[in-house]
Design an enzyme around this catalytic site. Structure first.
Site, short mmCIF file in Angstrom:
data_model
loop_
_atom_site.label_atom_id
_atom_site.label_comp_id
_atom_site.label_asym_id
_atom_site.label_seq_id
_atom_site.Cartn_x
_atom_site.Cartn_y
_atom_site.Cartn_z
N ASP A 1 -47.85 21.10 0.47
CA ASP A 1 -46.78 20.31 1.06
C ASP A 1 -46.65 18.99 0.29
O ASP A 1 -47.64 18.31 0.03
CB ASP A 1 -47.09 20.04 2.53
CG ASP A 1 -45.93 19.47 3.30
OD1 ASP A 1 -44.78 19.76 2.93
OD2 ASP A 1 -46.17 18.74 4.29
N HIS A 2 -45.43 18.63 -0.06
CA HIS A 2 -45.15 17.36 -0.75
C HIS A 2 -45.95 17.19 -2.05
O HIS A 2 -46.53 16.13 -2.31
CB HIS A 2 -45.41 16.17 0.19
CG HIS A 2 -44.44 16.07 1.31
ND1 HIS A 2 -43.12 15.73 1.15
CD2 HIS A 2 -44.60 16.32 2.64
CE1 HIS A 2 -42.50 15.75 2.32
NE2 HIS A 2 -43.38 16.13 3.24
N HIS B 1 -41.30 11.38 9.07
CA HIS B 1 -42.70 11.75 9.24
C HIS B 1 -43.38 10.76 10.18
O HIS B 1 -42.92 9.63 10.35
CB HIS B 1 -43.42 11.73 7.88
CG HIS B 1 -42.90 12.75 6.93
ND1 HIS B 1 -42.33 12.42 5.72
CD2 HIS B 1 -42.87 14.10 6.99
CE1 HIS B 1 -41.97 13.52 5.08
NE2 HIS B 1 -42.29 14.55 5.83
N HIS C 1 -38.48 18.89 7.93
CA HIS C 1 -39.70 18.10 7.95
C HIS C 1 -39.59 17.05 9.07
O HIS C 1 -38.51 16.74 9.53
CB HIS C 1 -39.90 17.38 6.61
CG HIS C 1 -40.34 18.29 5.50
ND1 HIS C 1 -41.50 18.08 4.79
CD2 HIS C 1 -39.78 19.41 4.98
CE1 HIS C 1 -41.63 19.03 3.87
NE2 HIS C 1 -40.59 19.84 3.97
N ALA D 1 -40.82 17.12 12.24
CA ALA D 1 -40.46 17.67 13.55
C ALA D 1 -41.32 17.14 14.69
O ALA D 1 -40.93 17.24 15.85
CB ALA D 1 -40.54 19.20 13.52
N ASN E 1 -41.75 22.08 9.96
CA ASN E 1 -43.06 21.53 9.65
C ASN E 1 -43.59 20.64 10.78
O ASN E 1 -42.87 19.77 11.27
CB ASN E 1 -42.99 20.68 8.38
CG ASN E 1 -42.86 21.51 7.12
OD1 ASN E 1 -42.56 22.70 7.16
ND2 ASN E 1 -43.07 20.88 5.98
N ALA F 1 -47.04 18.17 11.63
CA ALA F 1 -48.25 17.55 11.09
C ALA F 1 -48.88 16.58 12.09
O ALA F 1 -49.99 16.80 12.58
CB ALA F 1 -47.95 16.85 9.77
N THR F 2 -48.15 15.51 12.40
CA THR F 2 -48.72 14.44 13.23
C THR F 2 -49.18 14.95 14.59
O THR F 2 -50.25 14.54 15.08
CB THR F 2 -47.68 13.32 13.41
OG1 THR F 2 -47.27 12.85 12.12
CG2 THR F 2 -48.27 12.16 14.20
#
Length: 282
Positions: A82-83, A178, A206, A208, A228, A230-231
């Site tokens: 990712d990234h 993000h 990204h 979300a 995606n 993540a957090t």
């Protein structure tokens, strides 16, 4: 089941109006949680790592975890960079066994973003691995990635970007960010409909974490094929560890609080798979 790539996975999602949920994982417990949730829901999933996560460990270690888990897995899943922020990192991930690559040149001017992404795309295609690019900008902060603000994807630029880079999927800027939202984001979901009409590749959302479920579902209905997270996973993991240690201050066994965190992440992943509509799509 061996690791799979994301190309067929995402094309099938695009054709059937659901999204594959993708999860940024930081360690073995998170990987186990995502796969366990995917198996329980019979859903395809994507495990992702960012450059800073890789610097904490290595692509070899994360790929080895995924490859080992895949040998006993009942569902298809991919391991995705990712990234990606350099050609060299893309090379490293491919050598380690990653089955999907993203290159993020969204902070560059259009021509430089095209050149940056195209070089990696040519490498990936020679290895039979799909590649995701990004046009427009997702704001906020993820690991070491800091963006000064959101930038919406221009549809005409997107047509050129996809054609000239040869990417397999496109992360688009629709107003998401993000990290943790401190203000309500100004989303343009109608932009997704326009982009889907103009492009043949699956679209990726990204940022979300923190977006309302009904908003994400609307974005999927309009054409998002990969979402995606993540957090949210980090919050669930860390909160579970903290709560376990408060309740059990004498605990010295990392497996105990690791298991608590793994269960918390699994519960969250199940919820996100449900939102994305990929339950039963494995």
């Amino acid at each position: 089941m061996p690791l799979t790539t994301t190309d067929y996975m995402l094309l099938r999602a695009r054709e059937n109006s659901y999204a594959v949920a993708a999860f940024n994982c930081e360690n073995m417990e998170m990987i186990q949680a995502v796969i366990s949730a995917g198996e329980e829901m019979n859903a395809p999933v994507i495990i992702q790592t960012t450059p800073s996560t890789i610097r904490y460990a290595t692509t070899d270690l994360f790929a080895a975890n995924a490859i080992a888990a895949a040998k006993k897995s009942k569902i298809p899943f991919a391991v995705h960079l990712d990234h990606g922020d350099s050609f060299e990192l893309a090379e490293e991930a491919l050598r380690s066994g990653y089955t999907s690559i993203m290159m993020d040149g969204s902070h560059f001017p259009l021509d430089k973003n095209i050149a940056f992404t195209k070089r990696a795309a040519e490498l990936c295609k020679s290895a039979g691995i799909p590649i995701e690019g990004e046009l427009g900008r997702v704001g906020g902060k993820e690991d070491d990635l800091v963006s000064g603000g959101c930038e919406y994807t221009d549809p005409d630029e997107a047509v050129r970007f996809v054609a000239e880079t040869g990417i397999n999927s496109l992360a688009v800027g629709i107003g998401t960010s993000h990290g943790i939202y401190k203000t309500t984001p100004v989303l343009k979901p109608e932009l997704i409909s326009i982009l889907k009409e103009k492009l043949s590749v699956p679209l990726v959302m990204h940022g979300a974490s923190g977006i309302a479920d009904d908003v994400i579902r609307d974005c999927i209905d309009r054409g998002i094929s990969k979402v995606n997270y993540a957090t949210e996973l980090r919050v669930a993991y860390t909160t579970a560890v903290r709560e376990y240690l408060i309740a059990n201050p004498d605990c010295l066994d990392p497996k105990k609080y690791g298991d608590a965190a793994r269960k918390a992440v699994k519960e969250l992943v199940i919820e996100r798979i449900t939102v994305c509509g990929c339950k039963g799509k494995a």
